[in-house]
Design a protein around this motif. Sequence first.
Motif, PDB file in Angstrom:
ATOM      1  N   GLU A   9       8.326   5.654  -7.279  1.00 60.06           N
ATOM      2  CA  GLU A   9       7.500   6.693  -6.688  1.00 60.06           C
ATOM      3  C   GLU A   9       6.084   6.575  -7.222  1.00 60.06           C
ATOM      4  N   ALA A  10       5.124   6.954  -6.392  1.00 58.27           N
ATOM      5  CA  ALA A  10       3.722   6.866  -6.808  1.00 58.27           C
ATOM      6  C   ALA A  10       3.468   7.785  -8.002  1.00 58.27           C
ATOM      7  N   VAL A  11       2.704   7.285  -8.945  1.00 60.34           N
ATOM      8  CA  VAL A  11       2.314   8.118 -10.076  1.00 60.34           C
ATOM      9  C   VAL A  11       1.296   9.147  -9.579  1.00 60.34           C
ATOM     10  N   PRO A  12       1.248  10.321 -10.208  1.00 62.22           N
ATOM     11  CA  PRO A  12       0.303  11.351  -9.752  1.00 62.22           C
ATOM     12  C   PRO A  12      -1.134  10.837  -9.783  1.00 62.22           C
ATOM     13  N   LEU A  13      -1.896  11.211  -8.782  1.00 64.79           N
ATOM     14  CA  LEU A  13      -3.294  10.803  -8.715  1.00 64.79           C
ATOM     15  C   LEU A  13      -4.107  11.635  -9.694  1.00 64.79           C
ATOM     16  N   GLN A  14      -4.845  10.947 -10.543  1.00 66.59           N
ATOM     17  CA  GLN A  14      -5.731  11.599 -11.499  1.00 66.59           C
ATOM     18  C   GLN A  14      -7.145  11.086 -11.285  1.00 66.59           C
ATOM     19  N   SER A  68      -7.356   7.199 -10.478  1.00 66.20           N
ATOM     20  CA  SER A  68      -6.539   6.360 -11.357  1.00 66.20           C
ATOM     21  C   SER A  68      -5.769   5.290 -10.597  1.00 66.20           C
ATOM     22  N   ARG A  69      -5.619   5.454  -9.292  1.00 65.87           N
ATOM     23  CA  ARG A  69      -4.890   4.470  -8.481  1.00 65.87           C
ATOM     24  C   ARG A  69      -5.445   4.493  -7.062  1.00 65.87           C
ATOM     25  N   LEU A  70      -4.920   3.589  -6.246  1.00 63.26           N
ATOM     26  CA  LEU A  70      -5.327   3.499  -4.849  1.00 63.26           C
ATOM     27  C   LEU A  70      -4.645   4.571  -3.995  1.00 63.26           C
ATOM     28  N   VAL A  71      -5.251   4.878  -2.867  1.00 65.38           N
ATOM     29  CA  VAL A  71      -4.660   5.807  -1.897  1.00 65.38           C
ATOM     30  C   VAL A  71      -3.414   5.163  -1.291  1.00 65.38           C
ATOM     31  N   THR A  72      -2.345   5.931  -1.171  1.00 64.67           N
ATOM     32  CA  THR A  72      -1.068   5.396  -0.691  1.00 64.67           C
ATOM     33  C   THR A  72      -0.922   5.533   0.830  1.00 64.67           C
ATOM     34  N   VAL A  80       2.214  -2.992  -3.586  1.00 58.56           N
ATOM     35  CA  VAL A  80       3.372  -2.414  -4.269  1.00 58.56           C
ATOM     36  C   VAL A  80       2.951  -1.168  -5.038  1.00 58.56           C
ATOM     37  N   THR A  81       3.954  -0.384  -5.417  1.00 61.74           N
ATOM     38  CA  THR A  81       3.710   0.874  -6.126  1.00 61.74           C
ATOM     39  C   THR A  81       3.465   0.616  -7.605  1.00 61.74           C
ATOM     40  N   PRO A  82       2.389   1.171  -8.192  1.00 57.48           N
ATOM     41  CA  PRO A  82       2.169   0.997  -9.629  1.00 57.48           C
ATOM     42  C   PRO A  82       3.173   1.791 -10.446  1.00 57.48           C
TER      43      PRO A  82
END
Length: 425
Positions: A179-184, A223-227, A338-340
């Motif tokens: 699952e995607a990690v929460p966006l920060q 902290s990550r890319l848009v899913t 892929v999902t981080p």
Amino acid sequence: MASSVVVETAESMGLRQRFQTVRRRSLSLCEPLTPEDMMVQSCPEASPAKWHLAHTAWFFESFVLSEFLAGYQVFSTDFPWLFNSYYQSFAEFPDKRLRASFSRPGIEEILRYRGQVDAAIERLLEGNAPEEALRRIELGLNHEEQHQELLLTDIKHALYTNPLQPAYLTSANELHSAEAVPLQFLAYDGGFVEIGQDEADGFGFDNERPRHRVWLEPFQLASRLVTCSEFAEFIADGGYTRPELWLSVGWETVRAQGWTAPLYWRKQDGDWMIGSLRGKRRLAEIADSPVAHVSYFEADAYAHWAGKRLATEAEWESAAATQPVTGNLLETGNLETVTPESCEDGPVQMFGDCWEWTASAYLGYPGFAPLAGSLGEYNGKFMSGQMVLRGGSCVTPAAHIRASYRNFFPPETRWQFSGIRLASW
């Protein structure tokens, strides 16, 4: 008269190994393809796989062997113009839109061409090659790595537009279960930062230089890319029907092109089906992986919808410079996003997965100087009407990417693995 600088044999040996590795990879990427696949040019941005193989040999023959290997004879007197891409000061060249009509020379002749070029480069490296020759070989290898990425994005488009929609690879990828990690949003202090590539740091393209100082106001970076699932929310909220979210030219493009979703997204029985190099996926299967194949216009509209913005390339590089150059790149074999797993140690997906659109126009840095001669057409002539992307993608070779690397495309471009990282003040 000063004599040419000669690089030690040990350096030539290292370059020879890299040359062999890169050249073999181009051929291996074509192994899943039929000769008919290798002829397809399915959109104006793309080129046939067969042309990529020929053009990358052309580069070494034209800019290295013809100048630095005594007695070298070109494979064919037609090839210097036939496989020229855009170097107008070098030779005339056919209209890019006609590359799919190159049924001749056939693939076997192109492979013989590559074989002659490879053997000649090996001979050059066995001797005391001038430093300039070695620099150009390294440039040629980076050029070929660019075309390896283009080859995969081009064949993805070619196979997807085939009514049968065959897969490039059929083996399943098991990396989408997380699952995607929460966006920060991670805070950065700004101030004076240095960006660009220092010549002492090894190979870099002319558009990455010179290294220079830039002032940044304090900013925040996602902290990550848009899913995919997050972008689906934008679609469901009428994102493609709300002109207030779009730049004027972007909105005109949406209407003219009939965009309703990213490239390779198609509704089937009420579900979004998303094309990949491994075949079609349901949105639910890849919901938490980064959305790809969006244009700058779509990235900017999504950022407006989310109440955020896109980072400038200086902001992006200042954040990426502290991160290891690792990620979901070509060597993982995934060939899709892929999902981080975690964002605990800073931003993730800075390298690999998707090229990240920035808010920066593609311009020369202060003091920029293109290479001399025809090679000066490599980058500088495109500094108009293009936007900068950073970070590499799931089909970028790992040795090819670095924090200072500047990719660039027109803002309507979607066929590359391009995605979104949000920023804010």
